[in-house]
Design a protein around this motif. Structure first.
Motif, PDB file in Angstrom:
ATOM      1  N   GLY A   1       0.836  -1.199   0.000  1.00 42.80           N
ATOM      2  CA  GLY A   1       0.000   0.000   0.000  1.00 42.80           C
ATOM      3  C   GLY A   1       0.864   1.240   0.000  1.00 42.80           C
ATOM      4  O   GLY A   1       2.045   1.202  -0.380  1.00 42.80           O
ATOM      5  N   GLU A   2       0.315   2.352   0.495  1.00 39.60           N
ATOM      6  CA  GLU A   2       0.994   3.646   0.377  1.00 39.60           C
ATOM      7  C   GLU A   2       1.977   3.933   1.495  1.00 39.60           C
ATOM      8  O   GLU A   2       2.845   4.777   1.366  1.00 39.60           O
ATOM      9  CB  GLU A   2      -0.049   4.778   0.381  1.00 39.60           C
ATOM     10  CG  GLU A   2      -0.897   4.821  -0.879  1.00 39.60           C
ATOM     11  CD  GLU A   2      -2.019   5.833  -0.722  1.00 39.60           C
ATOM     12  OE1 GLU A   2      -1.777   6.887  -0.109  1.00 39.60           O
ATOM     13  OE2 GLU A   2      -3.128   5.549  -1.196  1.00 39.60           O
ATOM     14  N   LEU A   3       1.813   3.266   2.629  1.00 37.07           N
ATOM     15  CA  LEU A   3       2.631   3.625   3.786  1.00 37.07           C
ATOM     16  C   LEU A   3       3.645   2.543   4.128  1.00 37.07           C
ATOM     17  O   LEU A   3       3.435   1.364   3.871  1.00 37.07           O
ATOM     18  CB  LEU A   3       1.730   3.892   5.000  1.00 37.07           C
ATOM     19  CG  LEU A   3       0.774   5.083   4.841  1.00 37.07           C
ATOM     20  CD1 LEU A   3      -0.147   5.188   6.050  1.00 37.07           C
ATOM     21  CD2 LEU A   3       1.547   6.375   4.669  1.00 37.07           C
TER      22      LEU A   3
ATOM     23  N   THR B   1       1.812  -4.488   6.678  1.00 32.58           N
ATOM     24  CA  THR B   1       2.018  -5.785   6.038  1.00 32.58           C
ATOM     25  C   THR B   1       0.910  -5.996   5.004  1.00 32.58           C
ATOM     26  O   THR B   1       1.138  -6.526   3.918  1.00 32.58           O
ATOM     27  CB  THR B   1       1.964  -6.913   7.096  1.00 32.58           C
ATOM     28  OG1 THR B   1       2.949  -6.658   8.090  1.00 32.58           O
ATOM     29  CG2 THR B   1       2.219  -8.269   6.457  1.00 32.58           C
ATOM     30  N   GLN B   2      -0.290  -5.607   5.380  1.00 33.51           N
ATOM     31  CA  GLN B   2      -1.409  -5.596   4.464  1.00 33.51           C
ATOM     32  C   GLN B   2      -1.605  -4.146   4.020  1.00 33.51           C
ATOM     33  O   GLN B   2      -1.276  -3.225   4.768  1.00 33.51           O
ATOM     34  CB  GLN B   2      -2.665  -6.094   5.175  1.00 33.51           C
ATOM     35  CG  GLN B   2      -2.509  -7.459   5.816  1.00 33.51           C
ATOM     36  CD  GLN B   2      -2.554  -8.593   4.812  1.00 33.51           C
ATOM     37  OE1 GLN B   2      -2.939  -8.394   3.668  1.00 33.51           O
ATOM     38  NE2 GLN B   2      -2.149  -9.771   5.233  1.00 33.51           N
ATOM     39  N   PRO B   3      -2.149  -3.907   2.824  1.00 36.95           N
ATOM     40  CA  PRO B   3      -2.307  -2.522   2.362  1.00 36.95           C
ATOM     41  C   PRO B   3      -3.063  -1.656   3.367  1.00 36.95           C
ATOM     42  O   PRO B   3      -2.752  -0.476   3.541  1.00 36.95           O
ATOM     43  CB  PRO B   3      -3.105  -2.664   1.067  1.00 36.95           C
ATOM     44  CG  PRO B   3      -2.854  -4.049   0.591  1.00 36.95           C
ATOM     45  CD  PRO B   3      -2.621  -4.880   1.819  1.00 36.95           C
ATOM     46  N   GLU B   4      -4.039  -2.254   4.037  1.00 40.34           N
ATOM     47  CA  GLU B   4      -4.797  -1.486   5.029  1.00 40.34           C
ATOM     48  C   GLU B   4      -4.050  -1.572   6.341  1.00 40.34           C
ATOM     49  O   GLU B   4      -4.020  -2.597   6.997  1.00 40.34           O
ATOM     50  CB  GLU B   4      -6.198  -2.086   5.181  1.00 40.34           C
ATOM     51  CG  GLU B   4      -6.893  -2.359   3.864  1.00 40.34           C
ATOM     52  CD  GLU B   4      -7.136  -1.118   3.048  1.00 40.34           C
ATOM     53  OE1 GLU B   4      -6.932  -0.023   3.575  1.00 40.34           O
ATOM     54  OE2 GLU B   4      -7.538  -1.249   1.890  1.00 40.34           O
ATOM     55  N   LEU B   5      -3.488  -0.502   6.758  1.00 41.73           N
ATOM     56  CA  LEU B   5      -2.543  -0.501   7.868  1.00 41.73           C
ATOM     57  C   LEU B   5      -3.200  -0.748   9.237  1.00 41.73           C
ATOM     58  O   LEU B   5      -4.407  -0.632   9.399  1.00 41.73           O
ATOM     59  CB  LEU B   5      -1.814   0.830   7.891  1.00 41.73           C
ATOM     60  CG  LEU B   5      -2.696   2.084   7.986  1.00 41.73           C
ATOM     61  CD1 LEU B   5      -2.874   2.481   9.424  1.00 41.73           C
ATOM     62  CD2 LEU B   5      -2.042   3.184   7.184  1.00 41.73           C
ATOM     63  N   ALA B   6      -2.367  -1.111  10.189  1.00 37.67           N
ATOM     64  CA  ALA B   6      -2.772  -1.264  11.586  1.00 37.67           C
ATOM     65  C   ALA B   6      -1.854  -0.408  12.446  1.00 37.67           C
ATOM     66  O   ALA B   6      -0.691  -0.199  12.106  1.00 37.67           O
ATOM     67  CB  ALA B   6      -2.677  -2.723  12.015  1.00 37.67           C
ATOM     68  N   LEU B   7      -2.404   0.096  13.547  1.00 41.01           N
ATOM     69  CA  LEU B   7      -1.634   0.955  14.451  1.00 41.01           C
ATOM     70  C   LEU B   7      -1.698   0.423  15.868  1.00 41.01           C
ATOM     71  O   LEU B   7      -2.706  -0.153  16.278  1.00 41.01           O
ATOM     72  CB  LEU B   7      -2.232   2.370  14.496  1.00 41.01           C
ATOM     73  CG  LEU B   7      -2.010   3.312  13.340  1.00 41.01           C
ATOM     74  CD1 LEU B   7      -2.799   4.591  13.581  1.00 41.01           C
ATOM     75  CD2 LEU B   7      -0.534   3.649  13.196  1.00 41.01           C
ATOM     76  N   MET B   8      -0.656   0.661  16.644  1.00 43.65           N
ATOM     77  CA  MET B   8      -0.729   0.437  18.086  1.00 43.65           C
ATOM     78  C   MET B   8       0.173   1.461  18.759  1.00 43.65           C
ATOM     79  O   MET B   8       1.127   1.960  18.146  1.00 43.65           O
ATOM     80  CB  MET B   8      -0.324  -0.986  18.475  1.00 43.65           C
ATOM     81  CG  MET B   8       1.101  -1.378  18.193  1.00 43.65           C
ATOM     82  SD  MET B   8       1.402  -3.123  18.602  1.00 43.65           S
ATOM     83  CE  MET B   8       2.858  -2.950  19.672  1.00 43.65           C
TER      84      MET B   8
ATOM     85  N   SER C   1       5.038   3.788  19.267  1.00 43.38           N
ATOM     86  CA  SER C   1       3.960   3.505  18.322  1.00 43.38           C
ATOM     87  C   SER C   1       4.479   2.654  17.161  1.00 43.38           C
ATOM     88  O   SER C   1       5.636   2.777  16.765  1.00 43.38           O
ATOM     89  CB  SER C   1       3.375   4.808  17.761  1.00 43.38           C
ATOM     90  OG  SER C   1       2.866   5.625  18.796  1.00 43.38           O
ATOM     91  N   ARG C   2       3.598   1.795  16.667  1.00 44.63           N
ATOM     92  CA  ARG C   2       3.945   0.972  15.502  1.00 44.63           C
ATOM     93  C   ARG C   2       2.870   1.098  14.437  1.00 44.63           C
ATOM     94  O   ARG C   2       1.689   1.082  14.740  1.00 44.63           O
ATOM     95  CB  ARG C   2       4.071  -0.497  15.906  1.00 44.63           C
ATOM     96  CG  ARG C   2       4.571  -1.398  14.768  1.00 44.63           C
ATOM     97  CD  ARG C   2       4.480  -2.882  15.133  1.00 44.63           C
ATOM     98  NE  ARG C   2       5.199  -3.161  16.363  1.00 44.63           N
ATOM     99  CZ  ARG C   2       5.062  -4.287  17.071  1.00 44.63           C
ATOM    100  NH1 ARG C   2       4.232  -5.219  16.667  1.00 44.63           N
ATOM    101  NH2 ARG C   2       5.732  -4.463  18.197  1.00 44.63           N
ATOM    102  N   LEU C   3       3.302   1.247  13.209  1.00 44.83           N
ATOM    103  CA  LEU C   3       2.401   1.197  12.062  1.00 44.83           C
ATOM    104  C   LEU C   3       2.770  -0.030  11.262  1.00 44.83           C
ATOM    105  O   LEU C   3       3.909  -0.169  10.798  1.00 44.83           O
ATOM    106  CB  LEU C   3       2.548   2.468  11.216  1.00 44.83           C
ATOM    107  CG  LEU C   3       1.592   2.624  10.027  1.00 44.83           C
ATOM    108  CD1 LEU C   3       1.412   4.100   9.684  1.00 44.83           C
ATOM    109  CD2 LEU C   3       2.054   1.868   8.795  1.00 44.83           C
ATOM    110  N   ASP C   4       1.829  -0.954  11.138  1.00 46.03           N
ATOM    111  CA  ASP C   4       2.086  -2.187  10.409  1.00 46.03           C
ATOM    112  C   ASP C   4       1.315  -2.151   9.097  1.00 46.03           C
ATOM    113  O   ASP C   4       0.091  -2.120   9.081  1.00 46.03           O
ATOM    114  CB  ASP C   4       1.643  -3.391  11.247  1.00 46.03           C
ATOM    115  CG  ASP C   4       2.095  -4.711  10.639  1.00 46.03           C
ATOM    116  OD1 ASP C   4       2.046  -4.854   9.403  1.00 46.03           O
ATOM    117  OD2 ASP C   4       2.502  -5.602  11.397  1.00 46.03           O
TER     118      ASP C   4
END
Lengths: 122, 122, 122, 122
Positions: free
Chosen positions: D23-25, D108-115, D103-106
């Motif tokens: 994806g973009e990020l 791995t999939q185009p639609e990102l996940a945050l924690m 903070s983590r931005l994952d």
């Protein structure tokens, strides 16, 4: 025997029940309470809003040596529930020490999002 | 030499192993433990449930000057594991001071979701 | 009557307003403040940047017995707002004790991501 | 003048740089440091692993009255970086009081996940 610790007063400033669910899972929030004591914990929940007086004295019981993941959508007082899609905050008071964590699952989009934090002990 | 700090008693009220995985990654949770001491930390984990007595005395070792990201699905006592799809809570006790963080990756949908929080020190 | 607790000084090191929104929801952050007191809380916000002096003295009021989920994009001082797509940090000071939580919804991709943490009390 | 608070010693047990981006990020983690002091903060970072000795004495400077969102992938000592796809933990020491959030931005999939979580102050 070990002295049981925790706190009797917790707050969660960021409450919000997403109004939309899609995909396989339902949007929801939970206040996850752990009661390490042998006796039951009697909780009293207050719900604060942005534009009206708080909804007070919602009672919940968490049994001894149990956890309870309480859906905020299940909290009610005289048939009044927390409305969806509205910013609110939670205050949880207990007669004995417990530990509280807050989590939200947002399934507004089919691919869900999660957030979680230990509540703030007062 | 600096005195090593942390806590010997931690809790995580919101445990849940997502029963479904899709896409490239496996749904899982981890309790991430950091042991800054030179000696090993001997952990004892208790698992609390909503509707039955706790599963106690699960032991884990985290070596000195190491971290260990422990999958909760690997925790077992006499071949009993934490069931998936069930709300539970964790209590972690250590013989020396450590620091504990809890994280969950939910891949129920192919596009994963993450959540994390430092555990609550008692 | 119970003594109202909390803290008058809070910080959030990881601020970032995602510059892109897609799908149904708008990317945004909120500082969620709970004021359990009966009187209003007068907040003063400072915004720190990586490469220039802080933006100081942004005032916000949170009414007594109310919560306020404040969009960081709404914070302004003399028509100066927090720019999007820039790492920054927040310091929140209040004249009376409140509790602060920070949350971000990132909708850069249509399937949103969430993160949240109780702010750090100084 | 107000006394500047915070802590000089912080830990983050759950470090992990996702090896994949789509994806973009870009998948990444950051340790977000706020330095409310007027003088610079000199940080010393230690990286702990599961199966080998820690990587010590990585130095970073956070200027006075500034925040610094430090990508963990940029941390290096003698050209040694934190490997991707490996569980690790971080210890951050500072010569003056600062506040640290992780903070983590994952993606791995185009639609990102945050924690995200405030780090644990020792």
């Amino acid at each position: 025997m070990k002295h049981v610790k925790g706190a009797t007063h917790w707050v969660i400033p960021d409450g919000y029940i997403p109004p939309v669910s899609s995909g396989e899972l339902l949007s929801h929030e939970s206040i996850c309470v752990l009661n390490c004591n042998t006796e039951d914990a009697n909780l009293m929940v207050t719900v604060y809003f942005e534009d009206r007086p708080p909804l007070e004295n919602i009672s919940v019981v968490v049994k001894g040596k149990r956890t309870n993941h309480i859906r905020t959508s299940s909290l009610q007082k005289d048939s009044e529930y927390i409305p969806v899609g509205v910013p609110y905050a939670l205050e949880v008071e207990s007669d004995i020490a417990v530990i509280v964590q807050y989590s939200r699952l947002d399934a507004t989009q089919p691919e869900l999002a999660l957030m979680s934090t230990i509540a703030y002990p007062l």
